[in-house]
Scaffold this active site. Structure first.
Site, PDB file in Angstrom:
ATOM      1  N   ASP A  50       3.626   0.757  -3.091  1.00  0.00           N
ATOM      2  CA  ASP A  50       3.174   0.917  -5.036  1.00  0.00           C
ATOM      3  C   ASP A  50       4.460   2.046  -4.902  1.00  0.00           C
ATOM      4  O   ASP A  50       4.669   3.400  -4.563  1.00  0.00           O
ATOM      5  CB  ASP A  50       1.702   1.837  -4.252  1.00  0.00           C
ATOM      6  CG  ASP A  50       1.933   2.473  -5.609  1.00  0.00           C
ATOM      7  OD1 ASP A  50       0.654   1.713  -6.513  1.00  0.00           O
ATOM      8  OD2 ASP A  50       1.554   3.684  -6.748  1.00  0.00           O
ATOM      9  N   GLU A 134       4.126  -4.740  -6.945  1.00  0.00           N
ATOM     10  CA  GLU A 134       3.693  -5.331  -8.070  1.00  0.00           C
ATOM     11  C   GLU A 134       5.143  -5.835  -8.721  1.00  0.00           C
ATOM     12  O   GLU A 134       6.348  -5.806  -8.518  1.00  0.00           O
ATOM     13  CB  GLU A 134       3.355  -4.171  -8.784  1.00  0.00           C
ATOM     14  CG  GLU A 134       2.279  -3.363  -8.141  1.00  0.00           C
ATOM     15  CD  GLU A 134       2.280  -2.189  -9.026  1.00  0.00           C
ATOM     16  OE1 GLU A 134       1.311  -1.555  -9.386  1.00  0.00           O
ATOM     17  OE2 GLU A 134       2.840  -1.551  -8.881  1.00  0.00           O
ATOM     18  N   ASP A 215      -2.174   6.127  -4.778  1.00  0.00           N
ATOM     19  CA  ASP A 215      -1.372   5.594  -4.303  1.00  0.00           C
ATOM     20  C   ASP A 215      -1.312   5.064  -2.735  1.00  0.00           C
ATOM     21  O   ASP A 215      -0.933   3.562  -2.702  1.00  0.00           O
ATOM     22  CB  ASP A 215       0.406   6.272  -4.112  1.00  0.00           C
ATOM     23  CG  ASP A 215       0.683   6.954  -5.453  1.00  0.00           C
ATOM     24  OD1 ASP A 215       0.098   6.438  -6.678  1.00  0.00           O
ATOM     25  OD2 ASP A 215       1.216   8.712  -5.571  1.00  0.00           O
TER      26      ASP A 215
END
Ligand SMILES: [Zn+2]
Length: 237
Positions: A50, A134, A215
């Site tokens: 993340d 991501e 996170d």
């Protein structure tokens, strides 16, 4: 041009192209070389990452990479110098002097950032078979609207580019999660979904009672993304 002395040794392999650039008063030379991939032993099959602003990267194995102190110090100093510059008469000698200082510090900030990203991406690509990140730094973009936001944006693309290159070099695979995958909204233990405003740093699940850093929860979800259905089945058994 004649002979040029350099700070660092030249690469050992055959140099295909040399580029010379000038940035903030300094000269740089970059070499274009061909290298053969070096497959490294992997210590973990898959890791989720993340990306954020203060914590650059939070990994699903609990590893965190935060802002280096030198970076914080340099950005603070840069803001101060920029204020000084704005008070100087444009085009004057003092203004030009100050401008060069600002440019040099800009360069330093960018160098520290690039170096940090290099360290993180090397660690990820060398030691893991699959690295999941991501698609866009959505959470990062929402956190800040000003300068920090645009820096985070640039860092994200730099991160992705470096990770892609190194994955090839060290024999790992870079995986990008679907951009609509709600990695921060799902419980990494039971899959329960809830809204997670950015001020909430801990994910507290009303369904299974899990309390975990926001996170870290997101990174575990990224690691498990395509395995989620399998994990659910295991829970049912
Ligand atoms: Zn839960």
């Amino acid at each position: 041009m004649g002979w040029v002395s350099t700070f660092e040794a030249q690469p050992e392999s055959w140099v295909k192209k040399v580029t010379i650039t000038r940035q903030a008063g300094d000269w740089y030379m970059s070499f274009f070389v061909e290298i053969t991939p070096e497959i490294t032993p992997k210590y973990r099959e898959r890791i989720g990452v993340d990306l954020g602003i203060n914590n650059w990267a939070t990994c699903s194995d609990g590893t965190q990479f935060s802002n280096p102190k030198a970076y914080k110090a340099a950005t603070k100093k840069l803001a101060r110098l920029q204020r000084h510059l704005s008070r100087k008469v444009k085009g004057s000698k003092n203004w030009a002097k100050c401008l060069l200082k600002v440019q040099k510090l800009h360069q330093r900030v960018a160098n520290i950032r690039r170096d940090t990203i290099h360290k993180i991406t090397t660690f990820l690509a060398k030691n893991h078979s699959q690295v999941v990140i991501e698609d866009l730094n959505v959470s990062g973009m929402l956190k800040n609207h000003c300068l920090a936001g645009s820096i985070a944006d640039a860092s994200f693309y730099e991160f992705r580019r470096q990770l892609g290159d190194k994955a090839e070099r060290y024999g790992s695979k870079l995986m990008i999660a679907d951009r609509f995958y709600p990695s921060s909204q799902l419980c990494s233990n039971c899959g329960h979904r809830q809204k997670m405003p950015l001020v909430r740093r801990t994910f507290e699940c009303p369904n299974c009672g899990l309390a975990i850093d926001r996170d870290l929860n997101a990174s575990i979800n990224l690691e498990c993304e395509t395995f989620r259905s399998e994990i659910r089945l295991q829970c049912l058994k």
